[in-house]
Design a protein around this motif. Structure first.
Motif, mmCIF file in Angstrom:
data_model
loop_
_atom_site.group_PDB
_atom_site.id
_atom_site.type_symbol
_atom_site.label_atom_id
_atom_site.label_comp_id
_atom_site.label_asym_id
_atom_site.label_seq_id
_atom_site.Cartn_x
_atom_site.Cartn_y
_atom_site.Cartn_z
ATOM 1 N N ALA A 7 -5.404 -0.947 -12.187
ATOM 2 C CA ALA A 7 -5.560 -1.683 -10.829
ATOM 3 C C ALA A 7 -5.583 -2.897 -11.382
ATOM 4 O O ALA A 7 -4.931 -3.984 -10.380
ATOM 5 C CB ALA A 7 -7.268 -1.557 -10.742
ATOM 6 N N ILE A 33 0.625 -1.156 -0.169
ATOM 7 C CA ILE A 33 0.039 0.057 0.450
ATOM 8 C C ILE A 33 1.051 0.869 -0.548
ATOM 9 O O ILE A 33 0.260 2.864 -0.619
ATOM 10 C CB ILE A 33 -1.195 -0.337 1.211
ATOM 11 N N VAL A 40 -8.077 3.493 -6.609
ATOM 12 C CA VAL A 40 -8.246 2.168 -6.600
ATOM 13 C C VAL A 40 -7.360 0.903 -6.401
ATOM 14 O O VAL A 40 -7.482 -0.109 -5.843
ATOM 15 C CB VAL A 40 -8.501 2.626 -8.078
ATOM 16 N N GLN A 41 -5.668 1.186 -6.827
ATOM 17 C CA GLN A 41 -5.026 0.999 -6.224
ATOM 18 C C GLN A 41 -5.011 -0.137 -4.679
ATOM 19 O O GLN A 41 -5.105 -1.093 -4.749
ATOM 20 C CB GLN A 41 -3.997 1.008 -6.284
ATOM 21 N N ILE A 42 -5.491 0.396 -3.955
ATOM 22 C CA ILE A 42 -5.091 0.797 -2.013
ATOM 23 C C ILE A 42 -6.651 -0.135 -2.034
ATOM 24 O O ILE A 42 -6.177 -1.684 -1.388
ATOM 25 C CB ILE A 42 -5.646 2.103 -1.825
ATOM 26 N N VAL A 43 -7.484 -0.467 -2.957
ATOM 27 C CA VAL A 43 -8.666 -1.200 -2.671
ATOM 28 C C VAL A 43 -7.849 -2.832 -3.435
ATOM 29 O O VAL A 43 -8.152 -3.310 -2.735
ATOM 30 C CB VAL A 43 -9.560 -1.032 -3.422
ATOM 31 N N VAL A 44 -7.587 -2.548 -4.511
ATOM 32 C CA VAL A 44 -7.006 -4.173 -5.046
ATOM 33 C C VAL A 44 -5.890 -5.069 -4.037
ATOM 34 O O VAL A 44 -6.088 -5.879 -3.971
ATOM 35 C CB VAL A 44 -6.638 -3.512 -6.364
ATOM 36 N N VAL A 94 -5.349 -4.531 -0.798
ATOM 37 C CA VAL A 94 -6.349 -5.177 0.032
ATOM 38 C C VAL A 94 -7.138 -6.453 0.487
ATOM 39 O O VAL A 94 -6.904 -7.093 0.776
ATOM 40 C CB VAL A 94 -6.868 -4.046 0.831
ATOM 41 N N LEU A 95 -7.346 -6.607 -0.862
ATOM 42 C CA LEU A 95 -8.489 -7.880 -1.359
ATOM 43 C C LEU A 95 -7.751 -8.367 -2.019
ATOM 44 O O LEU A 95 -7.972 -9.563 -0.944
ATOM 45 C CB LEU A 95 -9.656 -6.723 -2.594
#
Length: 444
Positions: free
Chosen positions: A353, A170, A297-301, A303-304
């Motif tokens: 992403a 992150i 968007v990268q942060i969400v990807v 973590v997921l």
């Protein structure tokens, strides 16, 4: 006495670490990595927007852009050297002291860029000094990410490695947000003011950021896995050399698996920023803003897919991300060539992403390819050799477009497809080679 263990038969250690301590270590690794990528992405953005005019002003505009992107690539060439040097230190004297050295060198080198004279003031000394500082940046980055990831992984319980490795990752989008945000603000200044001193502000901010990162990192304890190596005297004399002689196949897999996460990003970020501003003739702010959206968007990807990797394995996630990016490459650049700001933003966000699916699990996969006594060196070399190979991709894409007079970004599409498929293969093989029980780290 040195260890005779091979990469496939690492020493066994059992360490208990409290979850709160693991989170603290991972957060410290994240802070350092965020500063690392703030510095590196800052240089990439400046290469596309500033350096061609202020440090290579004796060249025509196209040659200036190419020279600026070449300087950006020089830092990547230095990264494997830094990986070798700091890998040896990290595997010999410890993860903690080595990480302190790398973060100081990164912060100081970046801050110094904000103090450099331009070509109008110092002539040829200006680009020469820029290249020297860039080399110092590259050396430090060569040892930073691998060490930060190793530290986080070696404190984490085996079943939670991927999520803590993802937390380190992150730092990349946060670094992008900080660097792109800093540039977005100074770009609001009048052009003359921006060229005179405004561009320096983001670089000078590296000094106070370094103090914060250093304060946090100084509180980090040494890796329990490394402490076990010290007690059992299982360290290698020159671990980085041993990686080449005893774990060469794993190193190749590591390079392939990391290729898209590093190289793909610079195609979709550095190259696209330059392409939008210099080839499409659009306002450079459009591309900079697009990278900001992509970073969120990268942060969400990250973590997921850090969590998904714990269920299906980081190698499989890497393969999926590589194949998906290869399929999407042409449609993404078709959107960019429409010249629509909305389409450009959408393309950059989707493209970053997709490649981030692989980047999210790069740390988890690479650390499980090498035993503890070779880990800092192996992870750093694999990641940074990939960086060295991919650092010149924006220059290659821009050079081919210039030489052929291409009116579209087809060369960039071809490059993105190739590196995506290489990473997909690396993920497939890497999943089969993972060493899952080299350190039995348990939650206390």
């Amino acid at each position: 006495m040195t260890s005779t263990h091979s990469a496939a038969a690492p020493p066994q250690t059992t360490v208990k670490v409290a979850d709160k301590d693991v989170r603290r270590i991972a957060n410290a690794a994240f802070v350092g990595t965020a500063l690392e990528w703030y510095d590196y992405y800052l240089f990439g953005t400046a290469s596309a927007l500033v350096f061609s005019r202020l440090f290579f002003s004796s060249l025509d505009p196209t040659a200036g852009v190419l020279a600026s992107l070449a300087t950006f690539g020089v830092g990547f060439a230095a990264r494997p050297i830094g990986a070798f040097i700091f890998g040896v230190l990290g595997d010999r004297i410890g993860r903690r002291p080595t990480l302190i050295m790398t973060i100081v060198l990164i912060g100081v080198a970046t801050g110094l860029i904000g103090l450099l004279p331009t070509y109008a003031v110092a002539g040829l000394w200006a680009p020469a000094l820029l290249v020297i500082v860039r080399l110092l940046q590259g050396l430090a980055v060569g040892g930073e990410w691998g060490g930060a990831t190793t530290m986080a992984i070696e404190h984490a319980p085996a079943k939670k490695r991927a999520r803590y490795a993802a937390l380190v990752q992150i730092g990349s989008p946060v670094g992008t947000l900080l660097s792109s945000g800093a540039f977005a603000l100074v770009l609001l200044l009048p052009s003359a003011t921006f060229d005179a001193w405004g561009w320096r502000i983001p670089f000078l901010l590296a000094f106070p950021m370094l103090l914060i990162a250093l304060f946090i990192r100084l509180k980090v304890e040494e890796s329990p896995v490394f402490e076990e190596l010290l007690k059992s005297d299982q360290r290698e004399k020159v671990p980085a050399l041993k990686v080449f002689t005893k774990a060469g196949g794993r190193l190749l897999v590591a390079v392939a698996a990391a290729f898209l996460g590093v190289g793909g990003f610079y195609v979709m970020n550095t190259f696209v920023v330059s392409y939008v501003a210099n080839n499409l003739g659009l306002d450079k702010q459009i591309a900079v803003n697009a990278t900001l959206v992509a970073a969120v968007v990268q942060i969400v990807v990250i973590v997921l897919f850090g969590r998904i990797a714990e269920k299906i394995g980081p190698g499989r996630v890497t393969m999926i991300g590589g194949l998906a990016t290869a399929v999407a490459a042409w449609p993404l650049f078709w959107l960019i060539d429409t010249r629509s700001p909305l389409a450009i933003t959408l393309a950059v966000a989707i493209g970053i992403a997709l490649l981030t699916v692989t980047y999210a699990v790069t740390g988890a996969l690479l650390t499980e390819l090498f035993p503890a006594q070779l880990r800092y060196s192996g992870v750093s070399l694999g990641y940074n050799i990939a960086g060295a190979l991919s650092g010149f991709l924006p220059l290659i894409a821009a050079g081919v477009i210039s030489a052929t007079g291409a009116t579209t970004a087809t060369p960039a599409v071809v490059i993105l497809v190739i590196i995506s498929l290489i990473t997909a293969v690396g993920g497939f093989i890497g999943e089969k080679l993972r060493v899952k029980d080299d350190t039995a780290v348990e939650s206390a």
